[in-house]
Design a protein around this motif. Structure first.
Motif, PDB file in Angstrom:
ATOM      1  N   TYR A   1      15.741 179.481  34.180  1.00 14.30           N
ATOM      2  CA  TYR A   1      15.502 179.725  32.767  1.00 14.30           C
ATOM      3  C   TYR A   1      14.739 178.550  32.155  1.00 14.30           C
ATOM      4  CZ  TYR A   1      19.339 183.100  33.261  1.00 14.30           C
ATOM      5  OH  TYR A   1      20.147 184.138  33.653  1.00 14.30           O
ATOM      6  N   CYS A   2      13.816 178.866  31.272  1.00  8.76           N
ATOM      7  CA  CYS A   2      13.215 177.815  30.467  1.00  8.76           C
ATOM      8  C   CYS A   2      13.844 177.855  29.077  1.00  8.76           C
ATOM      9  CB  CYS A   2      11.706 177.957  30.375  1.00  8.76           C
ATOM     10  SG  CYS A   2      11.110 179.424  29.514  1.00  8.76           S
ATOM     11  N   ALA A   3      13.804 176.720  28.408  1.00 12.07           N
ATOM     12  CA  ALA A   3      14.416 176.601  27.097  1.00 12.07           C
ATOM     13  C   ALA A   3      13.637 175.601  26.258  1.00 12.07           C
ATOM     14  CB  ALA A   3      15.862 176.153  27.226  1.00 12.07           C
ATOM     15  N   SER A   4      13.698 175.778  24.957  1.00 16.32           N
ATOM     16  CA  SER A   4      13.034 174.833  24.055  1.00 16.32           C
ATOM     17  C   SER A   4      13.984 174.462  22.936  1.00 16.32           C
ATOM     18  CB  SER A   4      11.753 175.427  23.483  1.00 16.32           C
ATOM     19  OG  SER A   4      12.043 176.469  22.572  1.00 16.32           O
ATOM     20  N   GLY A   5      13.765 173.287  22.361  1.00 18.78           N
ATOM     21  CA  GLY A   5      14.637 172.876  21.284  1.00 18.78           C
ATOM     22  C   GLY A   5      14.280 171.531  20.706  1.00 18.78           C
ATOM     23  N   PRO A   6      15.073 171.079  19.748  1.00 18.46           N
ATOM     24  CA  PRO A   6      14.794 169.844  19.020  1.00 18.46           C
ATOM     25  C   PRO A   6      15.295 168.580  19.707  1.00 18.46           C
ATOM     26  CG  PRO A   6      16.692 170.915  18.063  1.00 18.46           C
ATOM     27  CD  PRO A   6      16.217 171.816  19.174  1.00 18.46           C
ATOM     28  N   TYR A   7      15.885 168.702  20.883  1.00 22.01           N
ATOM     29  CA  TYR A   7      16.408 167.545  21.594  1.00 22.01           C
ATOM     30  C   TYR A   7      15.935 167.549  23.043  1.00 22.01           C
ATOM     31  CZ  TYR A   7      19.724 167.556  17.697  1.00 22.01           C
ATOM     32  OH  TYR A   7      20.284 167.565  16.451  1.00 22.01           O
ATOM     33  N   ALA A   8      15.706 166.390  23.590  1.00 20.52           N
ATOM     34  CA  ALA A   8      15.463 166.234  25.023  1.00 20.52           C
ATOM     35  C   ALA A   8      16.821 165.936  25.642  1.00 20.52           C
ATOM     36  CB  ALA A   8      14.490 165.100  25.288  1.00 20.52           C
ATOM     37  N   SER A   9      17.377 166.932  26.301  1.00 23.03           N
ATOM     38  CA  SER A   9      18.749 166.815  26.757  1.00 23.03           C
ATOM     39  C   SER A   9      18.961 167.593  28.038  1.00 23.03           C
ATOM     40  CB  SER A   9      19.701 167.341  25.677  1.00 23.03           C
ATOM     41  OG  SER A   9      21.031 167.367  26.134  1.00 23.03           O
ATOM     42  N   SER A  10      19.949 167.155  28.810  1.00 20.40           N
ATOM     43  CA  SER A  10      20.359 167.896  29.996  1.00 20.40           C
ATOM     44  C   SER A  10      21.452 168.913  29.668  1.00 20.40           C
ATOM     45  CB  SER A  10      20.847 166.935  31.073  1.00 20.40           C
ATOM     46  OG  SER A  10      21.958 166.196  30.602  1.00 20.40           O
ATOM     47  N   GLN A  11      21.867 168.953  28.412  1.00 27.70           N
ATOM     48  CA  GLN A  11      22.922 169.872  27.981  1.00 27.70           C
ATOM     49  C   GLN A  11      22.316 171.150  27.431  1.00 27.70           C
ATOM     50  OE1 GLN A  11      25.391 167.805  25.194  1.00 27.70           O
ATOM     51  NE2 GLN A  11      25.849 166.126  26.594  1.00 27.70           N
ATOM     52  N   SER A  12      22.713 172.264  27.987  1.00 25.92           N
ATOM     53  CA  SER A  12      22.132 173.545  27.585  1.00 25.92           C
ATOM     54  C   SER A  12      22.373 173.846  26.105  1.00 25.92           C
ATOM     55  CB  SER A  12      22.686 174.673  28.444  1.00 25.92           C
ATOM     56  OG  SER A  12      24.090 174.745  28.337  1.00 25.92           O
ATOM     57  N   ARG A  13      23.489 173.363  25.539  1.00 20.03           N
ATOM     58  CA  ARG A  13      23.804 173.680  24.143  1.00 20.03           C
ATOM     59  C   ARG A  13      22.834 173.030  23.169  1.00 20.03           C
ATOM     60  NH1 ARG A  13      26.810 169.539  21.667  1.00 20.03           N
ATOM     61  NH2 ARG A  13      27.411 167.862  23.093  1.00 20.03           N
TER      62      ARG A  13
END
Length: 122
Positions: free
Chosen positions: A95-107
């Motif tokens: 799965y690819c994901a995008s978000g406001p944080y560079a993190s190893s946590q999926s949440r």
């Protein structure tokens, strides 16, 4: 809204390579980071790698270091995962994901693709 669509999965033999792509769209697409996660049958979704969308800094889980490379094309809004020297234990839905944080946590990720199956036979 942001839409993410993965492609490039398939059935390969151990030692082969695959390149996954994740095409992003949507007027609000402007992530701080994007990541790749994977989920094997009966297991939790695990972190694989992330990339800072603007700066290009990357981070990998130890098990893929030296074999996988995450990259992005900001002009095409596309994320990639080059996977070399594949092993049977790499078999999973990716799965690819995008978000406001560079993190190893999926949440920490706000948007997710539907996933693409990677199967590595021994």
């Amino acid at each position: 809204q942001v839409q993410l669509v993965e492609s490039g999965g398939g059935l390969v033999q151990a030692g082969d390579s695959l390149r996954l792509s994740c095409a992003a769209s949507g007027r609000t697409f402007s992530p701080y980071a994007m990541g790749w996660f994977r989920q094997a049958p009966g297991k939790e979704r695990d972190f694989v790698a992330y990339i800072n969308w603007r700066g290009g800094n990357t981070y990998y889980v130890d098990s893929v270091k030296g074999r996988f490379t995450i990259s992005r094309d900001t002009a095409k809004n596309t994320l990639y995962l080059q996977m070399n020297s594949l092993k049977p234990e790499d078999t999973a839905v990716y799965y690819c994901a995008s978000g406001p944080y560079a993190s190893s946590q999926s949440r920490r990720y706000a948007y997710w693709g539907q996933g693409t199956q990677v199967t590595v036979s021994s």
